[in-house]
Design an enzyme around this catalytic site. Structure first.
Site, PDB file in Angstrom:
ATOM      1  NE  ARG A  63      -3.676   0.179   2.240  1.00  0.00           N
ATOM      2  CZ  ARG A  63      -4.864   0.178   1.674  1.00  0.00           C
ATOM      3  NH1 ARG A  63      -5.371  -0.943   1.222  1.00  0.00           N
ATOM      4  NH2 ARG A  63      -5.567   1.281   1.552  1.00  0.00           N
TER       5      ARG A  63
ATOM      6  CD1 TRP B 239       2.779   5.320  -2.899  1.00  0.00           C
ATOM      7  CD2 TRP B 239       1.293   7.006  -2.829  1.00  0.00           C
ATOM      8  NE1 TRP B 239       2.658   5.841  -4.169  1.00  0.00           N
ATOM      9  CE2 TRP B 239       1.762   6.872  -4.153  1.00  0.00           C
ATOM     10  CE3 TRP B 239       0.364   7.996  -2.551  1.00  0.00           C
ATOM     11  CZ2 TRP B 239       1.322   7.693  -5.190  1.00  0.00           C
ATOM     12  CZ3 TRP B 239      -0.074   8.816  -3.580  1.00  0.00           C
ATOM     13  CH2 TRP B 239       0.410   8.655  -4.885  1.00  0.00           C
TER      14      TRP B 239
ATOM     15  CG  ASN C  61      -5.107   4.959   3.647  1.00  0.00           C
ATOM     16  OD1 ASN C  61      -4.492   5.559   2.762  1.00  0.00           O
ATOM     17  ND2 ASN C  61      -6.010   4.033   3.379  1.00  0.00           N
ATOM     18  N   GLY C  62      -5.322   8.386   3.693  1.00  0.00           N
ATOM     19  CA  GLY C  62      -6.326   9.259   3.074  1.00  0.00           C
ATOM     20  C   GLY C  62      -5.780  10.666   2.936  1.00  0.00           C
TER      21      GLY C  62
ATOM     22  CD  GLU D 204      -3.428  -4.680 -17.794  1.00  0.00           C
ATOM     23  OE1 GLU D 204      -3.792  -3.499 -17.808  1.00  0.00           O
ATOM     24  OE2 GLU D 204      -2.976  -5.236 -16.779  1.00  0.00           O
TER      25      GLU D 204
ATOM     26  CE  LYS E  72       0.038  -5.039 -15.081  1.00  0.00           C
ATOM     27  NZ  LYS E  72      -1.255  -5.050 -14.517  1.00  0.00           N
TER      28      LYS E  72
ATOM     29  CD  GLU F 195       1.558  -1.465 -12.445  1.00  0.00           C
ATOM     30  OE1 GLU F 195       1.124  -2.236 -13.332  1.00  0.00           O
ATOM     31  OE2 GLU F 195       0.911  -1.176 -11.437  1.00  0.00           O
TER      32      GLU F 195
ATOM     33  CG  HIS G 283      -3.035   7.775 -39.330  1.00  0.00           C
ATOM     34  ND1 HIS G 283      -3.466   8.328 -40.514  1.00  0.00           N
ATOM     35  CD2 HIS G 283      -3.534   6.514 -39.303  1.00  0.00           C
ATOM     36  CE1 HIS G 283      -4.219   7.457 -41.169  1.00  0.00           C
ATOM     37  NE2 HIS G 283      -4.267   6.334 -40.450  1.00  0.00           N
TER      38      HIS G 283
ATOM     39  CE  LYS H   9      -3.129  -5.099  -5.724  1.00  0.00           C
ATOM     40  NZ  LYS H   9      -2.773  -5.546  -7.078  1.00  0.00           N
TER      41      LYS H   9
HETATM   42  O1  M6R Z   1      -8.231  -1.510  -7.201  1.00  0.00           O
HETATM   43  P1  M6R Z   1      -8.556  -1.060  -8.593  1.00  0.00           P
HETATM   44  O2  M6R Z   1      -8.829  -2.216  -9.517  1.00  0.00           O
HETATM   45  O3  M6R Z   1      -9.669  -0.061  -8.638  1.00  0.00           O
HETATM   46  O4  M6R Z   1      -7.245  -0.343  -9.108  1.00  0.00           O
HETATM   47  C1  M6R Z   1      -7.223   0.319 -10.334  1.00  0.00           C
HETATM   48  C2  M6R Z   1      -5.811   0.648 -10.768  1.00  0.00           C
HETATM   49  O5  M6R Z   1      -5.200   1.482  -9.830  1.00  0.00           O
HETATM   50  C3  M6R Z   1      -4.953  -0.617 -10.935  1.00  0.00           C
HETATM   51  O6  M6R Z   1      -5.530  -1.496 -11.842  1.00  0.00           O
HETATM   52  C4  M6R Z   1      -3.545  -0.239 -11.410  1.00  0.00           C
HETATM   53  O7  M6R Z   1      -3.599   0.293 -12.686  1.00  0.00           O
HETATM   54  C5  M6R Z   1      -2.645  -1.462 -11.340  1.00  0.00           C
HETATM   55  N1  M6R Z   1      -1.540  -1.198 -10.470  1.00  0.00           N
HETATM   56  C6  M6R Z   1      -2.058  -1.858 -12.633  1.00  0.00           C
HETATM   57  O8  M6R Z   1      -1.302  -3.013 -12.505  1.00  0.00           O
END
Ligand code: M6R
Length: 636
Positions: A27, A81, A107-108, A503, A507, A510, A526, A631
């Site tokens: 997190r 974070w 958190n928040g 996707e 991935k 990331e 284009h 996360k």
């Molecule tokens: O918990 P969520 O599915 O709502 O999260 C959405 C995105 O933050 C999440 O899919 C993010 O893009 C991933 N880390 C990608 O691997």
């Protein structure tokens, strides 16, 4: 974002808190800290010991000698974070009041922290950090000064009534031994009791289930703004009325705790080096269990609500990140199989753009989220509801905010996902959307019974095909090593393969920090094709037979400009028969199993996830904790 934990019991708290934090580190991982009440030796209030470190949790583990340095059996912890203020020891949580008697983890985001900080500073309160959280510790201290001896629930109620924003807070007072307080608003928080022989022996709080699993499966999901008191005897819940300034005990309304149906090992690495790799292995099972639950569980309301499904005119899917990409695959499946119009939107855009929904009562809002706590997706859900749309949450986490607020919920069955990069949960989301397409096709008489049965058979066979992709790992590892030194690359595809390309590209970026771009294969020429030069890797996804020849032409275009073309395709048979000149235009072919074209992206996703994982490992990175990320994105 940010993990919070709290424990009160008979054992030494800090090793338990550190273990909990290690399970929450996904997190946030730029600093960490603990606050623990020293055991009572005198009649004096218990002082609080606070230790904080910058960087990964390991620094805190080392500094406290695995927690051994901090005596005491009641405390709170945090892994951060950063939102307000750089990662540093000063900005790490817990934050404490001026006299050190109150510690908070958060958190928040406290949205009005500037005003509150200004006000408190004008009263002479010194601030030590740049965080929004510190105001909470000082507000609590001020409330204690103004109402000496008042019950802490009333103190918390009156002080926090001033906060705007989202929060899950764990609070420790020096003068209340063996007691923790907590409160949440729009941020996840779970509390649990550990019981032996019918007696509660300790209570815990955490921002996510994996942290509780080693201790208990008996949990409560507190509602927004309820004040939670955790003691050695159990958990009580209170509501605060800011007008009458009174507190009411509402513990009875919570009833018995919920029992989590998860094994303790679900969030453990076991034989694996990384969670990401473990979770890729678990993707076939996640898909299998999701499909099974859709078919067998009558409590999946959306699947049994015939009148809603048959009256739908359109669908609006809204999500973030990979969940958004899952929706793009879902859109293609729903439009192909059900001929129903589907729009897909990024939640952070949708919520602020005053969307026009022509017939809201007949437009299903589908909100997709692994965590069920993504701030923008929750806001989008609320907007859909306010517009009068029926809503369906496709969620992985039991008891999450999204699951609680959507009209209908369908749980994906991926189990806890720890790696920051989603793999198995993405696959389960796509599977859930396939199920929705099949069910809707049936309810709207778009799919003949025979076709429906065939599709279901193919969908049920998918997990086994995904398993087969896992067997291609040695080839993908070799390919990953080749790509590890590249600076930028492209993913291209048409139709569903474009959604898959997005996707695959996310991935890879990331976890490997290599710049990648996803493009609709026909769109490259284009403009962007100017970036292709000798050796630029272009990963082409070609799983849609009806578009194969078109995609081949696009591969030829980049190949002619020097690209190193990698093709993920299920055109193996055609290739063998020499029908398609795939080898003429691809330098490297990764063969995918043949399935119904609508379902191909799911099988291919596993190959792309494995590739991203191995590129990350080849670059000596930590795929589980990519830089700058966390996360679940509980801030907007
Ligand atoms: O918990 P969520 O599915 O709502 O999260 C959405 C995105 O933050 C999440 O899919 C993010 O893009 C991933 N880390 C990608 O691997």
């Amino acid at each position: 974002m940010c993990g919070i934990i709290g424990y009160t019991g008979f054992e030494q708290a800090s090793p338990i808190l550190l273990e909990g934090l290690s399970r929450l580190e996904y997190r946030g991982y730029d600093s960490a800290g603990l606050a623990v009440q020293l055991p009572a030796r005198t009649a004096e209030p218990h002082p609080l010991q606070v230790v904080k470190t910058c960087g990964r949790l390991q620094a805190l583990i080392d500094k406290t000698h695995r927690g051994a340095d901090l005596l005491g059996s009641c405390g709170i912890g945090h892994t951060r974070w950063a939102t307000h203020g750089i990662p540093s020891v000063e900005n790490a949580h817990p934050h404490v009041s001026e006299d050190g008697s109150i510690a908070v983890v958060h958190n928040g985001i406290i949205e009005n922290h500037f005003e509150l900080r200004r006000e408190l500073m004008s009263e002479g309160v010194p601030f030590k950090s740049q965080t929004d959280t510190e105001v909470v510790a000082h507000l609590l201290a001020k409330a204690c000064r103004e109402a000496p001896g008042a019950d802490k629930t009333a103190i918390i109620g009156s002080a926090l009534a001033r906060l705007r924003g989202s929060y899950a807070l764990g609070i420790l007072f020096a003068d209340e031994p063996n007691t923790l307080y907590a409160i949440r608003r729009d941020s996840p928080l779970i509390v649990g009791c550990v019981r032996r022989e019918g007696q509660t022996i300790s209570t815990i709080l955490a921002s996510d289930i994996p942290a509780l699993l080693p201790l208990t499966k008996q949990v409560y999901y507190p509602e927004d703004d309820h004040i939670i008191k955790l003691t050695l005897q159990g958990i009580s819940f209170y509501s605060y009325n800011p007008i009458t300034r009174t507190v009411a005990d509402i513990t009875e309304s919570y009833g018995a705790p919920v029992t989590l149906e998860l094994s303790e090992t679900a969030a453990r690495l076991g034989k694996y080096r990384h969670f990401m790799r473990k979770e890729i292995d678990e993707a076939p099972k996640a898909v299998k269990d999701t499909v099974q639950s859709g078919l067998n569980d009558p409590s999946n309301m959306i699947f049994s609500d015939e009148s809603l499904l048959s009256s739908l005119q359109s669908i609006r899917m809204i999500a973030c990140g990979s969940a958004y990409h899952a929706c793009l695959v879902g859109k293609a499946a729903l439009e192909t199989l059900c001929r129903i119009p589907v729009e897909v939107e990024i939640a952070s855009e949708f919520r602020y753009r005053e969307p026009v929904i022509p017939d809201p009562r007949h437009t299903l809002g589908v909100l997709v989220s692994q965590s069920g706590e993504t701030a923008d997706t929750i806001a989008a859900l609320r907007l859909c509801k306010s517009l009068g749309m029926p809503t369906l949450g496709i969620v992985n986490m039991q008891g999450s905010t999204l699951a609680g607020e959507a009209d209908h919920v369908f749980y994906t069955q991926a189990g806890p996902e720890i790696a920051v990069a989603t793999t198995k949960a993405y696959c389960a989301q796509v599977a859930a959307l396939y199920l929705l397409a099949l069910r809707l096709g049936q309810a709207q008489n778009r799919l003949a019974e025979k076709e429906q049965a065939e599709l279901l058979e193919q969908l049920s066979a998918l997990p086994e095909k995904m398993e087969r992709i896992l067997e291609t790992e040695p080839d993908l590892r070799r390919l990953a090593r080749k790509l590890a030194s590249t600076h930028h690359l492209f993913f291209i595809g048409r139709g569903m393969d474009h959604a898959l390309a997005m996707e695959g590209s996310l991935k890879l970026k990331e976890v490997s920090y290599i710049h990648a771009e996803a493009y609709a294969a026909g769109e490259l020429k284009h403009g962007t094709i100017s970036l292709i030069e000798e050796g630029t890797p272009v990963i082409t996804l070609a799983t849609q037979p009806q578009l194969l020849h078109k995609t081949l032409s696009n591969m030829a275009e980049v190949k002619a400009r020097g690209a190193y073309v990698i093709c993920f395709s299920n055109a193996e048979n055609a290739l063998r028969e020499g029908v398609l000149p795939l080898s003429d235009v691809a330098d490297h072919v990764v063969s995918l199993p043949i399935t119904h074209p609508c379902f191909s992206p799911l099988a291919a996703a596993v190959a792309l996830q494995l590739l991203a994982y191995h590129v990350s490992v080849a670059r000596s990175l930590d795929p589980d904790k990519p830089r700058n990320l966390a996360k679940s994105v509980t801030v907007e």
